[in-house]
Design an enzyme around this catalytic site. Structure first.
Site, short mmCIF file in Angstrom:
data_model
loop_
_atom_site.label_atom_id
_atom_site.label_comp_id
_atom_site.label_asym_id
_atom_site.label_seq_id
_atom_site.Cartn_x
_atom_site.Cartn_y
_atom_site.Cartn_z
N CYS A 13 23.04 23.21 -35.45
CA CYS A 13 22.34 21.79 -36.45
C CYS A 13 21.10 22.27 -36.85
CB CYS A 13 21.95 21.07 -35.05
SG CYS A 13 20.80 19.85 -35.27
N1 MHO Z 1 23.45 16.27 -31.99
C1 MHO Z 1 22.68 15.56 -33.33
C2 MHO Z 1 22.77 16.44 -34.54
C3 MHO Z 1 21.84 16.36 -35.23
S1 MHO Z 1 22.13 17.44 -36.96
C4 MHO Z 1 21.17 16.89 -37.57
C5 MHO Z 1 23.66 14.52 -33.58
O1 MHO Z 1 24.60 13.66 -33.56
O2 MHO Z 1 21.91 13.04 -33.69
O3 MHO Z 1 23.60 17.86 -37.15
#
Ligand code: MHO
Length: 209
Positions: A13
């Site tokens: 992420c």
């Molecule tokens: N767990 C987060 C990850 C965001 S990321 C910027 C979501 O699903 O919003 O990929």
């Protein structure tokens, strides 16, 4: 004289990737984006085969590419496989970067029993991600954000915003914050200063990342 260089890493992420590098002395600024895929102009909602990455702008007189690689190896699990969006990869911008990346991978491999899956690739095009992904942890605190009085574009390149973003995720120390504020000639309101110090004291927290 400062020697500006750039490094691009994929380590899951990108909200979290930004804060891990943004806290390092010698890092000038960070931004988040997409690369590695074949489709032009990816977006978060239409990522296709691209990967979330952090771009680290650094002063190579203060921190070396090898030191950034050390942070990379200690900040992700190099034997874990993720989907393309979150894949672990070093996107090299020069041949010397590629050489250092390969050497550091080999050195890391000697410490592990499973094969490293982190890829070493040549950077093609870096696509800047949407503004709402930039300095994600800083954006969670509107009073602090508004005190900085930066536009969305300024926020992408701002050294102060880069460092505050890491503090907002609980990285760094109160001492480092005090030094940063002094060196940037920045005085935060008592409310915001207390807020950032409380977040630092709470320790690293990447929340929903
Ligand atoms: N767990 C987060 C990850 C965001 S990321 C910027 C979501 O699903 O919003 O990929």
């Amino acid at each position: 004289m400062s020697a500006k260089s750039e490094a691009i890493f994929g380590l899951q992420c990108f909200w979290g990737s930004e804060v891990k590098f943004g806290i390092l002395e010698g890092v000038i600024s960070t931004s988040v984006g997409y690369t590695g895929g074949s489709t032009p102009h990816p977006t978060y909602k239409n990522l296709s085969d691209h990967t979330e990455v952090v771009k680290v702008v650094f002063d190579s007189n203060i921190i070396t590419y090898s030191q950034l690689l050390e942070t990379l190896w200690s900040s992700h699990d190099p034997v874990a496989t993720y989907k393309t969006q979150y894949k672990s990869a070093i996107f090299c911008t020069t041949d010397p970067q590629k050489q250092l990346a390969e050497e550091s991978l080999q050195a890391k491999q000697t410490q592990l029993s499973q094969p490293i899956v982190t890829e070493i690739l040549a950077l093609n095009v870096y696509y800047l991600a949407e503004h709402y992904h930039q300095k994600y942890f800083l954006r969670k605190h509107p009073t602090l954000l508004s005190e900085l009085a930066l536009t969305d574009s300024q926020l992408v390149d701002s050294p102060v915003a880069t460092r505050l973003n890491s503090y907002c995720a609980g990285f760094g120390s109160v001492q480092q914050l005090d030094n940063d504020l002094k060196s940037h000639g920045l005085r935060l309101s008592p409310h915001n200063e207390a807020l950032v110090k409380e977040l630092i004291r709470g320790g690293p927290n990447l929340g929903e990342c």
